[in-house]
Design a protein around this motif. Structure first.
Motif, PDB file in Angstrom:
ATOM      1  N   ARG A  32      31.274  66.002 -90.161  1.00  0.00           N
ATOM      2  CA  ARG A  32      30.523  65.938 -91.417  1.00  0.00           C
ATOM      3  C   ARG A  32      29.177  65.251 -91.211  1.00  0.00           C
ATOM      4  O   ARG A  32      28.170  65.629 -91.823  1.00  0.00           O
ATOM      5  CB  ARG A  32      31.342  65.218 -92.484  1.00  0.00           C
ATOM      6  N   ARG A  33      29.131  64.246 -90.342  1.00  0.00           N
ATOM      7  CA  ARG A  33      27.861  63.568 -90.059  1.00  0.00           C
ATOM      8  C   ARG A  33      26.872  64.529 -89.400  1.00  0.00           C
ATOM      9  O   ARG A  33      25.687  64.529 -89.721  1.00  0.00           O
ATOM     10  CB  ARG A  33      28.086  62.350 -89.165  1.00  0.00           C
ATOM     11  N   SER A  44      36.948  64.922 -88.135  1.00  0.00           N
ATOM     12  CA  SER A  44      36.296  65.495 -89.313  1.00  0.00           C
ATOM     13  C   SER A  44      35.108  64.661 -89.773  1.00  0.00           C
ATOM     14  O   SER A  44      34.089  65.194 -90.219  1.00  0.00           O
ATOM     15  CB  SER A  44      37.301  65.664 -90.450  1.00  0.00           C
ATOM     16  N   ARG A  45      35.206  63.320 -89.668  1.00  0.00           N
ATOM     17  CA  ARG A  45      34.099  62.475 -90.105  1.00  0.00           C
ATOM     18  C   ARG A  45      32.869  62.689 -89.241  1.00  0.00           C
ATOM     19  O   ARG A  45      31.746  62.772 -89.757  1.00  0.00           O
ATOM     20  CB  ARG A  45      34.522  61.008 -90.061  1.00  0.00           C
ATOM     21  N   ALA A  46      33.057  62.810 -87.935  1.00  0.00           N
ATOM     22  CA  ALA A  46      31.929  63.049 -87.036  1.00  0.00           C
ATOM     23  C   ALA A  46      31.314  64.411 -87.302  1.00  0.00           C
ATOM     24  O   ALA A  46      30.086  64.573 -87.273  1.00  0.00           O
ATOM     25  CB  ALA A  46      32.394  62.952 -85.583  1.00  0.00           C
TER      26      ALA A  46
END
Length: 275
Positions: free
Chosen positions: A131-132, A127-129
């Motif tokens: 969002r980036r 999820s973090r990737a």
């Protein structure tokens, strides 16, 4: 990513092409009085070369007054954020296109390539990737909706013409006094619907690439409506400008595709689904 030398294709309409081969996409600088406006802006990777090419053409410290997008797809809008923030200018797009400005995958706006490749790839990421990636493509801080009246900010002689199908809010830009029509991907002059056409960049007036098109039937209806304008110069998002027999060729594209849909309907016993 290489940007071609500028070439004036109609009065005050200058073509530059970012990239080469299958990655090539057109962007335009359009003069109005002593100022300029950019129409489409290329891939994200073309931002720095486009900045250099525009500075070379307009002179150091000069910039377009605005960026007008035909639609939000990475080959036409990818550089918009960097260019707009560097120049301190707004980006305009049709109101129906605004939901795509946040850089997120929206199922109801999706096209075949999204469903086959983009969405599965995105959901495979942490999820973090994800969002980036979305943040890198977010242009909500610089984007505005085009006036519903059809007026084009910075270009009083032009109007925006709804040209949906390739995307829900795709537009063309039309100057009636000399019949110049900038079509984005609503109509292109290279066949992007065949592997040979994509690889060899064969000249061929056609509708948008079906695999990146939201609704194929709507896109073909758009081709018919654009022909009704009576354009004399067609400035596409891909391929070379066309200035001979534009209207009959547009009608032939629409008729051919409509005939193909009818043939498909007969074979399947029902109406084909929109792509």
């Amino acid at each position: 990513m290489r940007v071609s030398e500028p070439r004036e294709i109609a009065s005050g309409v200058v073509l530059m092409t970012a990239g080469s081969g299958p990655m090539a996409v057109n962007l335009y600088l359009v003069r109005s009085g002593s100022g300029w406006v950019m129409v489409d802006c290329g891939w994200a990777g073309s931002a720095r070369p486009v900045l250099s090419a525009v500075e070379k053409m307009l002179g150091p410290g000069n910039a377009p007054a605005a960026i007008l997008l035909t639609h939000i797809h990475p080959d036409h809008s990818g550089a918009a954020g960097v260019l707009a923030r560097t120049w301190g200018i707004p980006v305009y797009v049709h109101q129906a296109e605004l939901p795509m400005a946040a850089g997120r995958y929206i199922p109801e706006f999706s096209m075949p390539l999204d469903r086959w490749l983009v969405a599965p790839f995105l959901w495979s990421l942490p999820s973090r990737a994800r969002r980036r990636m979305e943040a890198a493509n977010d242009i909500t801080d610089v984007v505005q909706g085009l006036p519903g009246s059809g007026e084009v900010p910075g270009l009083p002689e032009w109007v925006s013409v709804p040209a949906p199908g390739h995307t829900p809010g795709h537009v063309a830009y039309w100057r009636s006094k000399d019949g110049v029509l900038m079509t984005g991907d609503a109509v292109v002059t290279v066949n992007l619907n065949s592997l040979r056409g994509v690889l060899l960049r064969l000249p061929d007036l056609s509708g948008p690439p079906w695999y990146t098109t939201w609704n194929w039937k709507t896109s073909m209806d758009t081709v018919s409506r654009l022909a009704e304008l009576g354009p004399r110069v067609l400035a596409p998002g891909h391929g070379q400008p066309l200035a001979m027999g534009v209207v009959p060729r547009l009608r032939a594209v629409a008729t051919k595709e409509q005939a193909q849909r009818l043939a498909l309907r007969r074979r399947t016993g029902g109406a084909p689904k929109a792509a």
